[in-house]
Structure formats: structure tokens, C-alpha cells
Design an enzyme around this catalytic site. Structure first.
Site, PDB file in Angstrom:
ATOM      1  N   SER A 151      -4.658  -2.576  -8.666  1.00 30.92           N
ATOM      2  CA  SER A 151      -3.385  -2.093  -8.638  1.00 30.92           C
ATOM      3  C   SER A 151      -3.255  -0.494  -8.402  1.00 30.92           C
ATOM      4  CB  SER A 151      -2.998  -1.967 -10.136  1.00 30.92           C
ATOM      5  OG  SER A 151      -1.726  -1.561 -10.281  1.00 30.92           O
ATOM      6  N   SER A 152      -2.348  -0.194  -7.352  1.00 32.22           N
ATOM      7  CA  SER A 152      -2.261   1.039  -7.239  1.00 32.22           C
ATOM      8  C   SER A 152      -3.322   1.729  -6.397  1.00 32.22           C
ATOM      9  CB  SER A 152      -1.722   2.017  -8.257  1.00 32.22           C
ATOM     10  OG  SER A 152      -1.249   3.197  -7.713  1.00 32.22           O
ATOM     11  N   SER A 153      -3.946   2.950  -7.041  1.00 27.73           N
ATOM     12  CA  SER A 153      -5.261   3.346  -6.336  1.00 27.73           C
ATOM     13  C   SER A 153      -6.230   2.125  -6.534  1.00 27.73           C
ATOM     14  CB  SER A 153      -6.053   4.302  -7.361  1.00 27.73           C
ATOM     15  OG  SER A 153      -7.162   4.839  -6.834  1.00 27.73           O
ATOM     16  N   MET A 156      -5.302   0.367  -3.347  1.00 27.78           N
ATOM     17  CA  MET A 156      -5.742   1.065  -2.006  1.00 27.78           C
ATOM     18  C   MET A 156      -7.232   0.767  -1.671  1.00 27.78           C
ATOM     19  SD  MET A 156      -3.683   4.610  -2.992  1.00 27.78           S
ATOM     20  CE  MET A 156      -1.830   4.693  -3.378  1.00 27.78           C
ATOM     21  N   HIS A 294       6.731   0.559  -9.456  1.00 21.62           N
ATOM     22  CA  HIS A 294       5.522   0.682  -9.307  1.00 21.62           C
ATOM     23  C   HIS A 294       4.816   0.205 -10.876  1.00 21.62           C
ATOM     24  CE1 HIS A 294       1.925   2.368  -7.145  1.00 21.62           C
ATOM     25  NE2 HIS A 294       1.515   3.138  -8.302  1.00 21.62           N
TER      26      HIS A 294
END
Length: 434
Positions: A151-153, A156, A294
Site C-alpha cells: 500500500s502506498s510506499s 511503489m 489514499h
């Protein structure tokens, strides 16, 4: 005290049935637990590793690396996501890495440094591969069924690992991520102040994005891992437009058109675009979640990712290991009470430090059921207002002595699901619930 527990279990079972997954209404008598591994091999990122090994699993279980967002932790993501419950159901092992690289939003996975962008270059990617190797050697993990999600970082880093180690990972599911090579360097991070997430630096051609992946492992000619991409249309931190850039990157890697071969709606507010190859296989699929900020993954999304990996199907003979956990060994205990009405609710939460050391500053991680949004709170600050939430201490209750408790709470709106969070983690460590 639980509110309408039998009703909530029925609602949860019905929700899981929608995505083709039915979990048992009661947990097994002997449940596995999250375990920290302190020595797992080469660790240039200085990362922490936790692993969840279900009691019942195939002789050679699949492996899922599940990665948290900035400011989070492996135990926090374990407590606030559905992957461990699915591991109990299907018998795969989950690795929960904890990032140690400091960025503007706390500790984040390194997707910006030169070392992290080179296969075998060092930093977090090498540490994560070491964790995978450890699980393969220690638990007989299947090297042909290794997957990444986050998730998110962590989303990525999912893109990152698939680009750098296509021979290790067979597929990935990236929630709220960015394309590989989006961040120029450390100065271009974190999200919100970078060219990558600011828009201009991320507007590249499919060929440019695809070349970035191909250059990550020069000379590699083997199969590429499939990828599932997720993004909320109202995400203001990692803009929704980056989903299209991810699509362009991976469809180019697979030699596919950027025009989807099919579009459907698996659930309300979910739009799925699929990009099939000439054989009908689907190497790339993308989910747009209407109105979501987010706050992914939300309820049912982890199950969709596990289905995409193919881990929702039995594989080989099953072994059963009994894990014994002594009552009261968790470092914390949380009780929660919900009082709901029409479109609103309040939730009161009591946190007890059951450890032997005083906490000087604390944070509580949990995931709100879909449709719940915090509007106000007391005795803590809450961020974000939906999805995976972190409650941080106020100035007057920052110290929590052994056996001491603190009461916090919030008011929220809801769209029908008034359940309390299923799990909590205090300072990154899973708590007992009562």
C-alpha cells in the site's frame, strides 16, 4: 465488549461471499502468530522482518511479501490488512517487512536511491529478496509462487521489485503506487513535493516507462511477472493520474496496447480494466475505485489480489503445525465499543499496556470497515479519516505505564457497515482484543 457480534460476523461472511471467498465463522482453536526474524541474511536496508506462517499449509507453500505505507510497519500492516486471514484460509506464508529509511512521511521503502534502482545494488530490495530466500529455506516456500503486494510506499516497492527481480516474483498487486523509476532521487521524495507525484515528472511515454523496466535487469529474456494495479479516483496524495502511467509502463513491457481488451465492474464503485495478450492471458489489470482517497486496500481487495496470484486454489498436500501462544503474551490489549445510529456512529477504544515497559509516545493502527469516515475524535489525533488509520497520542496521555490504560474514541459517518476494526497494533505490535 462487542456490539451485535453475531450480526457483524454474518455481514462479514456475506461480504466475503461476494468475491467468492467464504471464511469460517470461528477461528481455529490453535492460531498462528506473527513472528519476528532477527537474522535472515544480507540486509543492506537495515530492515526488520516479521513472518506469518499459517498452521495448515501445503508442503511447499506460496509466499506473499506484504508491504506497508510510509510511517507504518510490518506488524501494523499485518493488523490492518486481510492478508493473514487469507493465509489461514489458503495456506500461503506472508512476509511483512518494516522499512527503516526516513522520509518526509516517516519510514518509507527506498524507491529513490541509485542503489535501490539497480538489481543487486543494495538497500531495501536486496533485503526483501533475502527475506524471501529465508522463507524458502526455513519453511520450504515454493520459489515458483512468490508474490509482492503493498500500500502506498509498499505499492511503489511492489512495482520496484517486479522490475528488478522478475525471476523471483511471479506477480504483484500494487495499491496506490507509482511506476518504477518515477522518483529521480532522495530529493524528489516524498510524495506531495516531488516531480513524480506532482505530475510533470511522471508524464512519460509508454516506451520510456517500459525502457526503465527493461534497463533494470539488462539482458533478461525470461517471463515477466503479471501485475494488478489499484488506485482511488479521489487520491490527493499519490494522484490518480499515476495509475495510467503504471498501466502504460507494464503494458509496454508486455508488448500490449494501452486500450483495455475488457472493462467490467466486479463490485459497486470498482472499475476493472484488463489487458489480455494474444493467448487470452491477462498480464495487466487495473482497478479504479470511485471516490476512494489514499486509503487502499479496503475490504475485499486483498482477496481479489490473492485470486489474481492464483493462491486461492489448493496446491499439493497440506501439513498442519500447532502453534501455542500463552495467553497474555501480547504487549497490549484493546477493547472497543460501537454505538451506531442511522448514518453515524461513535467508537470508544480502551488501550492497555500489558507489557513490562512504559511507552513514552504511542500510536494505534487499525483499518476502518468500508464506508466509515472519521469526522472528529478525542484523546488522540486520527489520520487519515478512513481506510488504514493511525491514532496518535495527545500530549496529556503520551506515557502509558505497564498495566495502565488509556481511553480514546471518535465519531464517524457510515454507509451501513457499523463494525469495529477487526485488529489493532500498538507501536507496530499486534494487540490482543477483547
Amino acid at each position: 465488549m462487542k456490539v451485535n457480534r453475531s450480526l457483524l460476523l454474518a455481514v462479514a461472511a456475506a461480504a466475503l461471499t461476494v468475491v467468492g471467498l467464504v471464511l469460517p465463522a470461528t477461528p481455529p482453536a490453535a492460531a498462528a502468530s506473527l513472528t519476528e526474524v532477527t537474522s535472515f541474511g544480507n540486509n543492506p536496508g537495515g530492515m526488520r522482518m516479521h513472518v506469518y506462517v499459517p498452521d495448515s499449509r501445503p508442503t511447499n507453500p506460496g509466499i506473499v511479501v506484504a508491504m506497508h505505507g510510509c510511517g507504518g510497519s510490518g506488524p501494523g500492516f499485518y493488523a490492518s490488512s486481510e492478508f493473514a486471514g487469507l493465509a489461514d484460509r489458503y495456506g500461503f506464508i506472508v512476509i511483512y517487512p518494516s522499512a527503516q529509511q526516513q522520509a518526509g512521511f516517516g519510514k518509507c521503502f527506498d524507491t529513490w536511491s541509485d542503489a535501490a534502482k539497480r538489481r543487486g545494488g543494495g538497500s531495501d530490495p536486496v533485503s526483501i529478496v533475502s527475506m524471501v530466500n529465508y522463507v524458502q529455506q526455513r519453511y520450504g516456500g515454493d520459489p515458483n509462487r512468490v508474490y509482492a503486494t503493498g500500500s502506498s510506499s509498499g505499492g511503489m516497492m511492489t512495482n520496484h521489485m517486479l522490475a528488478l527481480y522478475p525471476d523471483v516474483f511471479k506477480a504483484g498487486a500494487a495499491f496506490m503506487g507509482v511506476p518504477f523509476q518515477c522518483f529521480a532521487n532522495a530529493a524528489d521524495y516524498p510524495p506531495g513535493s516531488s516531480k513524480c507525484t506532482g505530475g510533470g515528472g511522471a508524464n512519460r511515454t509508454p516506451q520510456q516507462w517500459g525502457d526503465a523496466v527493461r534497463q533494470a535487469y539488462p539482458g533478461y529474456t525470461g517471463p515477466r511477472p503479471r501485475i494488478q494495479l489499484w488506485h482511488g479516483t479521489a487520491d490527493n496524495l499519490v494522484p490518480y493520474a499515476l495509475l495510467q502511467e503504471e498501466i502504460e509502463q507494464w503494458t509496454n513491457v508486455f508488448g500490449l496496447s494501452q486500450t483495455p481488451t475488457s472493462t467490467d465492474t466486479p463490485q459497486a464503485n470498482w472499475t476493472r480494466r484488463r489487458y489480455a495478450d494474444s493467448s487470452g492471458a491477462i498480464p495487466v489489470e487495473a482497478y479504479s475505485i470511485q471516490g476512494a482517497g489514499h486509503s487502499l486496500p479496503a475490504g475485499g481487495m486483498a482477496a481479489q489480489a490473492i485470486a489474481f496470484f492464483g493462491l486461492d486454489r489448493a496446491s499439493g498436500p497440506t501439513t498442519t503445525t500447532t502453534t501455542t501462544t500463552e495467553p497474555g503474551t501480547e504487549p497490549c490489549r484493546v477493547t472497543s465499543t460501537v454505538n451506531a445510529w442511522n448514518a453515524g456512529l461513535t467508537e470508544s477504544i480502551t488501550i492497555t499496556n500489558t507489557g513490562t515497559t512504559a511507552l513514552n509516545g504511542w500510536s494505534l493502527d487499525f483499518t476502518l470497515p468500508g464506508g466509515q469516515t472519521i469526522t472528529s475524535g478525542w484523546n488522540a489525533t486520527y489520520s487519515p479519516s478512513s481506510g488504514q488509520v493511525t491514532a496518535r497520542n495527545a500530549a496529556h496521555n503520551a506515557t502509558l505505564a505497564p498495566n495502565a490504560s488509556v481511553e480514546i474514541g471518535f465519531q464517524a459517518t457510515h454507509t451501513g457497515d457499523t463494525a469495529e476494526p477487526a485488529a489493532f497494533a500498538l507501536n507496530g505490535m499486534a494487540c490482543a482484543t477483547a
